[in-house]
Design a protein around this motif. Structure first.
Motif, short mmCIF file in Angstrom:
data_model
loop_
_atom_site.label_atom_id
_atom_site.label_comp_id
_atom_site.label_asym_id
_atom_site.label_seq_id
_atom_site.Cartn_x
_atom_site.Cartn_y
_atom_site.Cartn_z
N GLU A 181 -7.58 -1.41 -0.72
CA GLU A 181 -6.22 -1.20 -0.22
C GLU A 181 -5.25 -0.73 -1.28
N GLY A 182 -5.74 -0.51 -2.47
CA GLY A 182 -4.89 0.16 -3.44
C GLY A 182 -4.82 1.65 -3.17
N LEU A 183 -5.71 2.12 -2.33
CA LEU A 183 -5.80 3.56 -2.05
C LEU A 183 -4.99 3.91 -0.81
N ARG A 184 -4.50 5.13 -0.80
CA ARG A 184 -3.85 5.67 0.40
C ARG A 184 -4.85 5.61 1.55
N ALA A 185 -4.36 5.20 2.73
CA ALA A 185 -5.23 5.15 3.90
C ALA A 185 -5.37 6.56 4.46
N TRP A 186 -6.59 7.08 4.44
CA TRP A 186 -6.83 8.42 4.96
C TRP A 186 -7.40 8.35 6.37
N LEU A 187 -6.95 9.24 7.20
CA LEU A 187 -7.45 9.29 8.57
C LEU A 187 -8.69 10.16 8.62
N LEU A 209 -4.59 18.32 8.53
CA LEU A 209 -5.30 17.29 9.29
C LEU A 209 -5.55 17.76 10.71
N ARG A 238 -12.11 17.95 18.19
CA ARG A 238 -12.37 16.56 18.58
C ARG A 238 -11.15 16.04 19.32
N TRP A 251 4.36 13.04 2.26
CA TRP A 251 2.91 13.18 2.20
C TRP A 251 2.35 13.43 3.59
N THR A 289 -10.48 7.11 12.82
CA THR A 289 -9.79 7.53 14.04
C THR A 289 -10.54 7.08 15.29
N ALA A 290 -11.85 7.22 15.28
CA ALA A 290 -12.64 6.79 16.44
C ALA A 290 -12.52 5.28 16.63
N TRP A 304 -13.75 15.37 7.11
CA TRP A 304 -13.93 15.93 8.44
C TRP A 304 -15.06 16.96 8.49
N ALA A 325 -8.36 20.13 10.68
CA ALA A 325 -9.64 19.47 10.46
C ALA A 325 -10.13 18.80 11.74
N LEU A 379 -10.00 16.02 2.34
CA LEU A 379 -9.84 16.19 3.78
C LEU A 379 -11.02 16.95 4.37
N ALA A 395 -5.32 7.73 20.49
CA ALA A 395 -4.87 7.65 19.10
C ALA A 395 -3.75 8.65 18.86
N VAL A 423 0.84 -1.19 0.00
CA VAL A 423 0.00 0.00 0.00
C VAL A 423 0.87 1.24 0.00
N ASP A 465 -6.78 16.73 -2.73
CA ASP A 465 -6.43 16.26 -1.39
C ASP A 465 -7.11 17.11 -0.32
N ARG A 523 2.55 6.12 -7.24
CA ARG A 523 1.47 6.79 -7.96
C ARG A 523 1.56 8.31 -7.81
N ALA A 570 1.32 3.72 -3.31
CA ALA A 570 0.90 5.12 -3.20
C ALA A 570 2.06 6.05 -3.51
N ASN A 618 0.41 16.77 5.03
CA ASN A 618 -0.98 16.69 5.44
C ASN A 618 -1.19 16.79 6.94
N PHE A 669 -8.99 12.69 20.52
CA PHE A 669 -8.69 11.26 20.44
C PHE A 669 -7.39 11.03 21.21
N PRO A 692 -12.65 10.78 10.54
CA PRO A 692 -13.18 10.67 11.90
C PRO A 692 -13.62 9.25 12.24
N TYR A 698 -9.95 3.41 15.73
CA TYR A 698 -8.60 3.17 16.25
C TYR A 698 -8.54 3.51 17.73
#
Lengths: 243, 243
Positions: free
Chosen positions: B122-128, A196, A203, A188, B133-134, B12, A199, B8, A208, A173, B4, A180, A177, A192, A205, B130, B136
């Motif tokens: 899972e080919g995509l970037r993992a974005w955080l 982030l 809240r 990155w 995050t909750a 959020w 945003a 984001l 986390a 992954v 991007d 790409r 990324a 971000n 966490f 809400p 996690y």
DNA sequence: CGAGGTCACCGTACGCCGTACGGAACAAAT
DNA sequence: ATTTGTTCCGTACGGCGTACGGTGACCTCG
């Protein structure tokens, strides 16, 4: 002949036999040539880039000519999978039990890392080809001396293989990324982090944030697939060994 | 605004606020409506069937109108992922350590089983977002009382989550193949056992044959993802607990 | 040696896909 | 009443897998 039967025949075709003189023009390449070119393309650019047209171009053929080698794209991929599994090396095994378990997982890790697109083929039915079967045979031979019984031996092999798959998937992954977008994961993340944070304002966490920060600092990155693999393998081996 | 940054902001975005009167025609649906329709479509027919055109048709829109809600298909999927993670329930946790570890894996298993397409993103970037995050945060809260330290806590959560993902993935391969071909795994296996035996003639895989047969009989099928999950979870919990 | 049969090769076409572009309809701001 | 910003969407482009039918090369048979 149905496509299934044709695929089975291709999977279990024997070595490079000479089929004797046949009518019509000779094939310009061989099935193995097609598969090797496909593997090279998938290794280099991923399974998505493996289109019939792109592969044919690489081989100096028209797109439709591929269908004289292979019934369709799905079958092509199945054959590619078995070919790389057949080519995989099966290292000799140590005597100690823990070492054998680790060897199974590490061999799978190396295979998946060398051909990450293997992990993207899971929408397809799993076909038992000679490569997959020989690999399974080796894995079983590594685990069998533990004396777990047949069913648990199978489950242990599946567990170790899955461990490796998960680690390579996480690694892939990140790498995919990066390729790409052209930016490293760290770049990155730094770009971000600020937006982030904005945003997330308002809240909370606590865990986390604390754990994520600690992990990020320890890894020098957002994730650490190799370290995660070692951790998972340690835990799993500990759980498997009699206590 | 770059894609991007737009993503984001969408991730959020706050609750269902009324953005006040705006120029131009009102949106015929809402972003949440788009995402829910996308989730329903992916749940029912898989992520491949989630095309912009198909989703738009479901919503009574033209294909290009979706791009006023979402920058593109990838971003749509990322937002769908975070939406289902946000909707996931986080069960209350038992006091005993083993029970907490199991709860984390089992909650993830339920989530992935309800939305198997989560595993195909899972080919995509993992974005955080809400939701992620909750989730996690909850997972960390379950594991933290073990007193492992931050980094190991993170790795433990990742391990348990990966376990669940592997099990659901195996389950999904079977279910998806059954739906695509219309034949159950057992039927398919029985239909192919004989030609497979013929194809294998002359080669010998003693362990694979014996163990494969034993496992098949024990499972009543070629694979047993649920049982495999229980086995893997038992092993992992045993490996994690102090001895 | 010539004819006929069989095969590899491939041009074209169909229906999908994501999405760039630009125009029309519309509602608020001026 | 005009301007401005927005939503909606028709059309089009370049990709995809692959069905279909034609062409020509080659082997085998008469």
């Amino acid at each position: 002949m149905t496509d299934d039967a044709r695929l089975l025949a291709l999977l279990w075709r024997d070595g490079p036999e000479d089929p004797g003189p046949r009518r019509g023009p000779r094939q310009r390449v061989s099935l193995d040539g097609v598969l090797d070119a496909g593997v090279a393309l998938a290794d280099a650019e991923g399974l998505d880039a493996l289109s019939m047209r792109a592969l044919a171009r690489r081989l100096g053929l028209g797109a439709m000519s591929l269908y004289t080698y292979v019934p369709g794209r799905d079958e092509l991929v199945v054959l590619m999978v078995d070919r790389v599994l057949a080519a995989g090396v099966h290292p000799s095994l140590p005597d100690d039990v823990a070492g054998r378990l680790r060897a199974v997982a590490e061999a799978a890790y190396a295979e998946y890392a060398a051909h990450p697109w293997l992990l993207a083929t899971e929408g397809l039915r799993a076909w038992l080809g000679p490569g997959a079967t020989a690999r399974y045979e080796w894995q079983l031979g590594a685990v069998e001396p533990l004396g777990l019984g047949d069913v648990e031996t199978d489950r242990t092999v599946t567990l170790l293989d899955g461990l490796a798959a998960a680690a390579v998937r996480a690694r892939h992954v990140v790498l995919a990324a990066e390729r790409r977008t052209g930016r490293s994961e760290l770049e990155w993340w730094e770009a971000n982090a600020e937006p982030l944070g904005e945003a997330m304002a308002g809240r909370s966490f606590p865990l986390a944030e604390r754990v994520g920060r600690a992990a990020g600092e320890a890894f020098g990155a957002a994730t650490d697939p190799d370290g995660q693999f070692r951790f998972a393998l340690d835990v799993t081996v500990a759980g498997l060994l009699p206590r």
